[in-house]
Design an enzyme around this catalytic site. Structure first.
Site, PDB file in Angstrom:
ATOM      1  N   ASP A   7       0.861  -1.180   0.000  1.00 37.72           N
ATOM      2  CA  ASP A   7       0.000   0.000   0.000  1.00 37.72           C
ATOM      3  C   ASP A   7       0.895   1.226   0.000  1.00 37.72           C
ATOM      4  O   ASP A   7       2.085   1.147   0.353  1.00 37.72           O
ATOM      5  CB  ASP A   7      -0.917  -0.004   1.232  1.00 37.72           C
ATOM      6  CG  ASP A   7      -1.968   1.115   1.199  1.00 37.72           C
ATOM      7  OD1 ASP A   7      -2.238   1.647   0.100  1.00 37.72           O
ATOM      8  OD2 ASP A   7      -2.499   1.461   2.261  1.00 37.72           O
ATOM      9  N   SER A   8       0.309   2.370  -0.349  1.00 37.59           N
ATOM     10  CA  SER A   8       1.072   3.614  -0.307  1.00 37.59           C
ATOM     11  C   SER A   8       1.296   4.076   1.128  1.00 37.59           C
ATOM     12  O   SER A   8       2.138   4.949   1.362  1.00 37.59           O
ATOM     13  CB  SER A   8       0.351   4.707  -1.102  1.00 37.59           C
ATOM     14  OG  SER A   8      -0.939   4.925  -0.566  1.00 37.59           O
ATOM     15  N   TYR A  39      -0.662   8.773  -3.216  1.00 34.48           N
ATOM     16  CA  TYR A  39      -0.656   8.419  -4.625  1.00 34.48           C
ATOM     17  C   TYR A  39      -1.759   9.152  -5.386  1.00 34.48           C
ATOM     18  O   TYR A  39      -1.656   9.354  -6.594  1.00 34.48           O
ATOM     19  CB  TYR A  39      -0.869   6.908  -4.785  1.00 34.48           C
ATOM     20  CG  TYR A  39       0.388   6.081  -4.606  1.00 34.48           C
ATOM     21  CD1 TYR A  39       1.527   6.597  -4.009  1.00 34.48           C
ATOM     22  CD2 TYR A  39       0.414   4.758  -5.031  1.00 34.48           C
ATOM     23  CE1 TYR A  39       2.659   5.820  -3.837  1.00 34.48           C
ATOM     24  CE2 TYR A  39       1.540   3.983  -4.886  1.00 34.48           C
ATOM     25  CZ  TYR A  39       2.659   4.503  -4.285  1.00 34.48           C
ATOM     26  OH  TYR A  39       3.778   3.731  -4.132  1.00 34.48           O
ATOM     27  N   GLY A  40      -2.831   9.518  -4.695  1.00 35.60           N
ATOM     28  CA  GLY A  40      -3.976  10.108  -5.364  1.00 35.60           C
ATOM     29  C   GLY A  40      -3.690  11.424  -6.056  1.00 35.60           C
ATOM     30  O   GLY A  40      -4.425  11.828  -6.954  1.00 35.60           O
ATOM     31  N   CYS A  70      -4.068  -1.192  -2.098  1.00 34.79           N
ATOM     32  CA  CYS A  70      -4.102   0.248  -2.327  1.00 34.79           C
ATOM     33  C   CYS A  70      -5.080   0.482  -3.466  1.00 34.79           C
ATOM     34  O   CYS A  70      -4.862  -0.024  -4.583  1.00 34.79           O
ATOM     35  CB  CYS A  70      -2.718   0.766  -2.709  1.00 34.79           C
ATOM     36  SG  CYS A  70      -2.658   2.499  -3.211  1.00 34.79           S
ATOM     37  N   THR A  72      -5.830   3.214  -5.139  1.00 31.86           N
ATOM     38  CA  THR A  72      -5.303   4.013  -6.243  1.00 31.86           C
ATOM     39  C   THR A  72      -4.402   3.185  -7.134  1.00 31.86           C
ATOM     40  O   THR A  72      -4.505   3.229  -8.372  1.00 31.86           O
ATOM     41  CB  THR A  72      -4.544   5.236  -5.702  1.00 31.86           C
ATOM     42  OG1 THR A  72      -5.412   6.008  -4.877  1.00 31.86           O
ATOM     43  CG2 THR A  72      -4.026   6.098  -6.838  1.00 31.86           C
ATOM     44  N   GLU A 147      -6.911   8.459  10.591  1.00 28.55           N
ATOM     45  CA  GLU A 147      -5.512   8.535  11.006  1.00 28.55           C
ATOM     46  C   GLU A 147      -5.331   9.371  12.276  1.00 28.55           C
ATOM     47  O   GLU A 147      -4.353   9.182  13.003  1.00 28.55           O
ATOM     48  CB  GLU A 147      -4.659   9.093   9.859  1.00 28.55           C
ATOM     49  CG  GLU A 147      -4.587   8.135   8.677  1.00 28.55           C
ATOM     50  CD  GLU A 147      -3.517   8.509   7.667  1.00 28.55           C
ATOM     51  OE1 GLU A 147      -2.883   9.581   7.822  1.00 28.55           O
ATOM     52  OE2 GLU A 147      -3.315   7.722   6.713  1.00 28.55           O
ATOM     53  N   CYS A 185     -11.986   2.051   0.265  1.00 38.19           N
ATOM     54  CA  CYS A 185     -10.714   2.578   0.768  1.00 38.19           C
ATOM     55  C   CYS A 185     -10.317   1.708   1.941  1.00 38.19           C
ATOM     56  O   CYS A 185     -11.163   1.356   2.779  1.00 38.19           O
ATOM     57  CB  CYS A 185     -10.866   4.037   1.201  1.00 38.19           C
ATOM     58  SG  CYS A 185      -9.411   4.705   2.070  1.00 38.19           S
ATOM     59  N   HIS A 187      -8.774   2.393   4.562  1.00 41.44           N
ATOM     60  CA  HIS A 187      -8.963   3.018   5.874  1.00 41.44           C
ATOM     61  C   HIS A 187     -10.377   2.763   6.412  1.00 41.44           C
ATOM     62  O   HIS A 187     -10.586   2.738   7.626  1.00 41.44           O
ATOM     63  CB  HIS A 187      -8.759   4.538   5.790  1.00 41.44           C
ATOM     64  CG  HIS A 187      -7.336   4.984   5.749  1.00 41.44           C
ATOM     65  ND1 HIS A 187      -6.483   4.665   4.730  1.00 41.44           N
ATOM     66  CD2 HIS A 187      -6.620   5.751   6.624  1.00 41.44           C
ATOM     67  CE1 HIS A 187      -5.304   5.216   4.959  1.00 41.44           C
ATOM     68  NE2 HIS A 187      -5.362   5.880   6.102  1.00 41.44           N
TER      69      HIS A 187
END
Length: 267
Positions: A7-8, A39-40, A70, A72, A147, A185, A187
C-alpha cells in the site's frame, strides 16, 4: 507461501489484518510506500512507476503472491504490476466488485472511496463489467479522521451522516435501488461499525479488507500452505517515517508492530 502486501501507506494493514485472521499459516511481508504518498495526487504514469518498484521489491524479498492493498494503485497500475512480476497479483477493486456481485439482488451498488479512486471510475467500470450499476461517492475527510484516531468521535459521526445522506440522495436521483455499499478505501474498515449503524438495514456493507482476504484464501491451493507449524514470518517495510508507521500501523493492524525496516526505493 509468502504473501506480499503493498500500500502507499497504512490503510493496507487492514487487509493484512484480515489475511492474518483467515490465512494464519502463511508468511507475510508488508510494504508501505510512505515516502511517496499520497498516490492520489500523482499521474497514472507516476503511480505505476511507484507501484511497480514496490511490487518488485516484495518479489525480490521472496513474495510468492502479491496483494495490492491500495485502491489508487489497483485502479491505475494493476496491469503494469502484473506485467512487471511473475507471481499472481490481486487488487482490492476487483475483489470489492466480486463481493458486490455476490451480495446484490438489485444489481445497484454504492461505493464510498477517496477522490482519486472515484475520479478513476475503477469501481464503476469493474461493477459494470459484472452487470452491476454503481454510484461512487468521494469521501475525502474520512482518511484524516481515521488517522487522527477519531473513530467514534462526534465529528466523524457527523461527517459520515452528511456523506451517507448525500450518497442516498444522489443514487435516488439516478433511480437506483441499492442494497450493497462497498467500502472502497482500506482506511474505511475501521469505520465499518459506524457506517453499518448509519445505513438502512436493507443495505449490506462490504468490507474490502475481509473480502480481499477471503478471495486470496480461495485462490491459494491448500498444499501451498502446508508445512511445519511454528512461528511465521511477519516483516514490515516503510520508505519513510518508521516511528509514525509503527505508531499508526498498530491501530490498523490491531496488534503491536515490534520492528519496521526503513528502505529506499528511490524517487
Amino acid at each position: 507461501m509468502n504473501i506480499g502486501v503493498f500500500d502507499s501507506g497504512f490503510g493496507g494493514l487492514t487487509v493484512l489484518r484480515a489475511l492474518l485472521e483467515q490465512i494464519p499459516q502463511a508468511d507475510y511481508m508488508y510494504l508501505g510506500d510512505t515516502a511517496r504518498l499520497p498516490y492520489g495526487a500523482k499521474s497514472q504514469a507516476t503511480v505505476a512507476r511507484y507501484a511497480v518498484s514496490s511490487a518488485r521489491f516484495l518479489v525480490e524479498q521472496g513474495a510468492d503472491y502479491l496483494v495490492i492493498a491500495c485502491n489508487t494503485a489497483s485502479a491505475l497500475a494493476l496491469d503494469a504490476i502484473r506485467d512487471a512480476v511473475r507471481v499472481p497479483v490481486l487488487g482490492v477493486i476487483e475483489t470489492g466488485a466480486n463481493a458486490a456481485l455476490a451480495s446484490s439482488k438489485t444489481s445497484d451498488v454504492l461505493v464510498m472511496a477517496t477522490a482519486a479512486t472515484v475520479e478513476s471510475h475503477a469501481y464503476r467500470d469493474a461493477c459494470h463489467e459484472r452487470g452491476l450499476r454503481a454510484w461512487e461517492k468521494a469521501c475525502p475527510l474520512l482518511v484524516p479522521l481515521v488517522e487522527e484516531g477519531w473513530i467514534d468521535h462526534p465529528v466523524t459521526e457527523e461527517v459520515l451522516r452528511i456523506y451517507l445522506n448525500e450518497l442516498a440522495a444522489e443514487s435516488a436521483a439516478q433511480q437506483l435501488t441499492p442494497d450493497t455499499l462497498v467500502l472502497g478505501c482500506t482506511h474505511y474498515p475501521l469505520l465499518r461499525r459506524n457506517i453499518e449503524r448509519a445505513v438502512p438495514a436493507t443495505i449490506r456493507v462490504i468490507d474490502s479488507a475481509d473480502v480481499t482476504a477471503a478471495q486470496v484464501a480461495a485462490a491459494i491451493p491448500a498444499e501451498a500452505l502446508a508445512g511445519p507449524k511454528g512461528d511465521r514470518i511477519r516483516l514490515f517495510y516503510a520508505t519513510d517515517s518508521v516511528a509514525k508507521f509503527r505508531r499508526l500501523g498498530a491501530a490498523f493492524l490491531g496488534q503491536p508492530m515490534d520492528e519496521v525496516t526503513l528502505i529506499d526505493l528511490g524517487g
